[in-house]
Design a protein around this motif. Structure first.
Motif, PDB file in Angstrom:
ATOM      1  N   CYS A  59     -25.791  17.936   9.106  1.00 46.21           N
ATOM      2  CA  CYS A  59     -25.239  18.186   7.769  1.00 46.21           C
ATOM      3  C   CYS A  59     -26.252  17.789   6.683  1.00 46.21           C
ATOM      4  O   CYS A  59     -26.734  16.654   6.667  1.00 46.21           O
ATOM      5  CB  CYS A  59     -23.943  17.397   7.596  1.00 46.21           C
ATOM      6  SG  CYS A  59     -23.234  17.584   5.945  1.00 46.21           S
TER       7      CYS A  59
ATOM      8  N   CYS B  19     -22.543  11.439   1.805  1.00 52.80           N
ATOM      9  CA  CYS B  19     -21.165  11.409   2.303  1.00 52.80           C
ATOM     10  C   CYS B  19     -20.813  10.011   2.803  1.00 52.80           C
ATOM     11  O   CYS B  19     -21.535   9.437   3.624  1.00 52.80           O
ATOM     12  CB  CYS B  19     -21.028  12.425   3.435  1.00 52.80           C
ATOM     13  SG  CYS B  19     -19.400  12.432   4.172  1.00 52.80           S
TER      14      CYS B  19
ATOM     15  N   ARG C 184     -15.330  19.093   4.018  1.00 52.52           N
ATOM     16  CA  ARG C 184     -16.053  18.408   2.939  1.00 52.52           C
ATOM     17  C   ARG C 184     -17.472  18.962   2.789  1.00 52.52           C
ATOM     18  O   ARG C 184     -18.004  19.015   1.692  1.00 52.52           O
ATOM     19  CB  ARG C 184     -16.109  16.897   3.159  1.00 52.52           C
ATOM     20  CG  ARG C 184     -16.751  16.200   1.958  1.00 52.52           C
ATOM     21  CD  ARG C 184     -16.836  14.721   2.074  1.00 52.52           C
ATOM     22  NE  ARG C 184     -15.563  14.077   1.810  1.00 52.52           N
ATOM     23  CZ  ARG C 184     -15.407  12.748   1.802  1.00 52.52           C
ATOM     24  NH1 ARG C 184     -16.444  11.953   2.057  1.00 52.52           N
ATOM     25  NH2 ARG C 184     -14.237  12.217   1.556  1.00 52.52           N
ATOM     26  N   GLN C 185     -18.080  19.362   3.896  1.00 50.79           N
ATOM     27  CA  GLN C 185     -19.408  19.990   3.795  1.00 50.79           C
ATOM     28  C   GLN C 185     -19.306  21.254   2.926  1.00 50.79           C
ATOM     29  O   GLN C 185     -20.161  21.516   2.084  1.00 50.79           O
ATOM     30  CB  GLN C 185     -19.922  20.359   5.201  1.00 50.79           C
ATOM     31  CG  GLN C 185     -21.331  20.881   5.206  1.00 50.79           C
ATOM     32  CD  GLN C 185     -21.744  21.365   6.585  1.00 50.79           C
ATOM     33  OE1 GLN C 185     -21.630  22.546   6.891  1.00 50.79           O
ATOM     34  NE2 GLN C 185     -22.234  20.466   7.423  1.00 50.79           N
TER      35      GLN C 185
ATOM     36  N   VAL D  78     -18.366   9.113   4.716  1.00 47.08           N
ATOM     37  CA  VAL D  78     -17.747   9.036   6.049  1.00 47.08           C
ATOM     38  C   VAL D  78     -18.656   9.656   7.112  1.00 47.08           C
ATOM     39  O   VAL D  78     -18.199   9.945   8.226  1.00 47.08           O
ATOM     40  CB  VAL D  78     -16.360   9.696   6.084  1.00 47.08           C
ATOM     41  CG1 VAL D  78     -15.359   8.937   5.221  1.00 47.08           C
ATOM     42  CG2 VAL D  78     -16.436  11.175   5.667  1.00 47.08           C
ATOM     43  N   ALA D  79     -19.914   9.867   6.776  1.00 50.47           N
ATOM     44  CA  ALA D  79     -20.847  10.467   7.744  1.00 50.47           C
ATOM     45  C   ALA D  79     -20.877   9.644   9.024  1.00 50.47           C
ATOM     46  O   ALA D  79     -20.902   8.411   8.978  1.00 50.47           O
ATOM     47  CB  ALA D  79     -22.249  10.555   7.140  1.00 50.47           C
TER      48      ALA D  79
ATOM     49  N   PRO E 176     -12.465  15.667   5.247  1.00 51.42           N
ATOM     50  CA  PRO E 176     -13.653  15.687   6.121  1.00 51.42           C
ATOM     51  C   PRO E 176     -13.296  15.551   7.594  1.00 51.42           C
ATOM     52  O   PRO E 176     -12.288  14.942   7.950  1.00 51.42           O
ATOM     53  CB  PRO E 176     -14.453  14.464   5.647  1.00 51.42           C
ATOM     54  CG  PRO E 176     -13.446  13.548   5.059  1.00 51.42           C
ATOM     55  CD  PRO E 176     -12.368  14.409   4.469  1.00 51.42           C
TER      56      PRO E 176
ATOM     57  N   PRO F  71     -15.594  14.254  10.271  1.00 57.71           N
ATOM     58  CA  PRO F  71     -16.888  13.756  10.755  1.00 57.71           C
ATOM     59  C   PRO F  71     -16.985  13.730  12.276  1.00 57.71           C
ATOM     60  O   PRO F  71     -15.980  13.601  12.984  1.00 57.71           O
ATOM     61  CB  PRO F  71     -16.955  12.330  10.182  1.00 57.71           C
ATOM     62  CG  PRO F  71     -15.550  11.948   9.880  1.00 57.71           C
ATOM     63  CD  PRO F  71     -14.803  13.216   9.594  1.00 57.71           C
TER      64      PRO F  71
ATOM     65  N   VAL G 233     -21.768  17.263  14.231  1.00 58.25           N
ATOM     66  CA  VAL G 233     -21.672  17.996  12.963  1.00 58.25           C
ATOM     67  C   VAL G 233     -22.375  17.247  11.839  1.00 58.25           C
ATOM     68  O   VAL G 233     -23.057  17.844  10.991  1.00 58.25           O
ATOM     69  CB  VAL G 233     -20.198  18.335  12.618  1.00 58.25           C
ATOM     70  CG1 VAL G 233     -19.389  17.094  12.282  1.00 58.25           C
ATOM     71  CG2 VAL G 233     -20.130  19.278  11.436  1.00 58.25           C
ATOM     72  N   CYS G 234     -22.266  15.934  11.829  1.00 54.34           N
ATOM     73  CA  CYS G 234     -22.879  15.152  10.741  1.00 54.34           C
ATOM     74  C   CYS G 234     -24.408  15.107  10.880  1.00 54.34           C
ATOM     75  O   CYS G 234     -25.118  15.091   9.880  1.00 54.34           O
ATOM     76  CB  CYS G 234     -22.312  13.733  10.706  1.00 54.34           C
ATOM     77  SG  CYS G 234     -20.564  13.684  10.266  1.00 54.34           S
TER      78      CYS G 234
ATOM     79  N   TYR H 263     -19.017  20.134  -0.715  1.00 49.07           N
ATOM     80  CA  TYR H 263     -20.306  19.723  -1.273  1.00 49.07           C
ATOM     81  C   TYR H 263     -21.185  20.940  -1.607  1.00 49.07           C
ATOM     82  O   TYR H 263     -21.826  20.999  -2.646  1.00 49.07           O
ATOM     83  CB  TYR H 263     -21.067  18.834  -0.287  1.00 49.07           C
ATOM     84  CG  TYR H 263     -20.585  17.405  -0.206  1.00 49.07           C
ATOM     85  CD1 TYR H 263     -20.051  16.749  -1.316  1.00 49.07           C
ATOM     86  CD2 TYR H 263     -20.687  16.690   0.985  1.00 49.07           C
ATOM     87  CE1 TYR H 263     -19.627  15.429  -1.229  1.00 49.07           C
ATOM     88  CE2 TYR H 263     -20.270  15.360   1.081  1.00 49.07           C
ATOM     89  CZ  TYR H 263     -19.741  14.744  -0.040  1.00 49.07           C
ATOM     90  OH  TYR H 263     -19.321  13.440   0.042  1.00 49.07           O
TER      91      TYR H 263
ATOM     92  N   CYS I  22     -16.868  21.431   8.742  1.00 43.70           N
ATOM     93  CA  CYS I  22     -16.314  20.271   8.040  1.00 43.70           C
ATOM     94  C   CYS I  22     -15.931  20.708   6.623  1.00 43.70           C
ATOM     95  O   CYS I  22     -16.810  21.123   5.851  1.00 43.70           O
ATOM     96  CB  CYS I  22     -17.344  19.147   7.991  1.00 43.70           C
ATOM     97  SG  CYS I  22     -16.802  17.771   6.947  1.00 43.70           S
TER      98      CYS I  22
ATOM     99  N   ARG J 244     -25.328  14.455   4.532  1.00 40.33           N
ATOM    100  CA  ARG J 244     -24.966  13.195   5.171  1.00 40.33           C
ATOM    101  C   ARG J 244     -25.459  11.988   4.359  1.00 40.33           C
ATOM    102  O   ARG J 244     -24.876  10.908   4.456  1.00 40.33           O
ATOM    103  CB  ARG J 244     -25.484  13.106   6.610  1.00 40.33           C
ATOM    104  CG  ARG J 244     -26.978  13.194   6.773  1.00 40.33           C
ATOM    105  CD  ARG J 244     -27.359  13.225   8.252  1.00 40.33           C
ATOM    106  NE  ARG J 244     -28.782  13.212   8.463  1.00 40.33           N
ATOM    107  CZ  ARG J 244     -29.558  14.295   8.421  1.00 40.33           C
ATOM    108  NH1 ARG J 244     -29.036  15.470   8.181  1.00 40.33           N
ATOM    109  NH2 ARG J 244     -30.861  14.210   8.610  1.00 40.33           N
TER     110      ARG J 244
HETATM  111  S1  SF4 Z   1     -21.722  14.115   6.728  1.00 36.59           S
HETATM  112 FE1  SF4 Z   1     -20.197  14.716   8.236  1.00 36.59          FE
HETATM  113  S2  SF4 Z   1     -18.223  14.240   7.334  1.00 36.59           S
HETATM  114 FE2  SF4 Z   1     -19.722  14.213   5.686  1.00 36.59          FE
HETATM  115  S3  SF4 Z   1     -19.692  16.250   4.806  1.00 36.59           S
HETATM  116 FE3  SF4 Z   1     -21.275  16.256   6.338  1.00 36.59          FE
HETATM  117  S4  SF4 Z   1     -20.280  16.956   8.213  1.00 36.59           S
HETATM  118 FE4  SF4 Z   1     -18.669  16.346   6.804  1.00 36.59          FE
END
Ligand code: SF4
Length: 261
Positions: free
Chosen positions: A250, A256, A16-17, A258-259, A240, A242, A246-247, A20, A14, A253
């Motif tokens: 993460c 985030c 966005r991950q 949009v998790a 991202p 999501p 994957v979330c 971050y 992801c 989460r």
């Molecule tokens: S929670 Fe999901 S969408 Fe958000 S950064 Fe983590 S992997 Fe990406």
């Protein structure tokens, strides 16, 4: 700026991950899964080092240079008990919520070590290196990574990567970018082509080896994929992606918006 393959993995999971973790540098706690994976890698690194010392001794002995044996580092017998001792001395307690959770992980690791030992006993292993870092240049960009284990096989070098995650399909492993990077790094750093690559999945259910190879055409495609990803990262494309799986794993989460979990 050099990028590690862990960074690419994060970006592939992801973007966005990645943002971050590596751009905003948000702090994160080590997870139980990461801690367990590190413990397994540490134990198998020590085991591989013992294998290398033992095979060096045998080589010296076969050359009738026993006088030099005393100068080689001491190494315990390569038994299942030794491997279990290495597991317990390598176990990292950090990352678990409770003592019970850590104890369960210790037991799970014991079972995995037994499976590993059974796998290891099934054939001869000529270890070339264990847990060795590499630095690979692709079109002026440096990629850093680490080999878990390389063996010399009948047909040439075999790269083995340990995974404590769920077993992946042959199709997925055949297309895996991490293994392609390893094959490129093998050629560049060890100046030998890689004959075979394998993920060794270490789970409570057993050991599963999924082997694959790379053609010159696939390696060229992998370089293009790396250059493409580097370009997206340089442009700041952190859109991202999501998804439940994957979330769930993460570490960001909680922050985030949009998790998916
Ligand atoms: S929670 Fe999901 S969408 Fe958000 S950064 Fe983590 S992997 Fe990406």
């Amino acid at each position: 700026m050099p990028l590690s393959f862990s960074q690419f993995s994060s970006y592939l999971r992801c973007p966005r991950q990645y943002e971050y973790g590596y751009i905003k540098k948000l702090s994160k706690k080590i997870s139980a899964g990461e801690s367990f994976g590190s413990s397994i890698h540490n134990a198998l690194k020590k085991w591989g080092e013992h294998e290398m010392v033992t095979s060096n001794k045998q080589r010296v002995t076969s050359n009738q240079l026993q006088l030099f044996i005393e100068d080689t580092p001491s190494s315990p017998q390569l038994t299942e008990d030794t491997l279990l001792e290495l597991w317990h001395s390598s176990f990292i307690v950090e990352g678990y919520e409770t003592r019970v959770e850590a104890d369960m992980a210790r037991l799970k690791g014991e079972q995995i070590m037994r499976f590993f030992y059974d796998w290891w006993q099934q054939q001869e292993h000529s270890v070339v290196l264990v847990e060795k870092g590499f630095s690979l240049d692709i079109q002026g960009q440096t990629i850093k990574g680490r080999f878990d284990r390389i063996e010399e096989g009948e047909n040439g070098l075999k790269i083995i990567d340990f995974k404590t995650s769920a077993v992946r399909s042959q199709h997925t492993v055949d297309a895996d970018l991490q293994l392609s990077v390893y094959a490129l790094a093998c050629e560049a750093c060890l100046e030998q082509p890689c004959a075979e690559l394998a993920f060794l999945f270490l789970t409570e259910e057993g050991m599963t080896e999924v082997a694959t190879q790379r053609t010159p055409g696939q390696l060229t495609d992998a370089k293009k994929q790396i250059v493409h990803l580097q370009g997206r990262i340089a442009e700041g494309d952190f859109h991202p992606t999501p998804g439940r799986d994957v979330c769930r794993g993460c570490p960001y989460r909680g922050v985030c918006d949009v998790a998916a979990v």
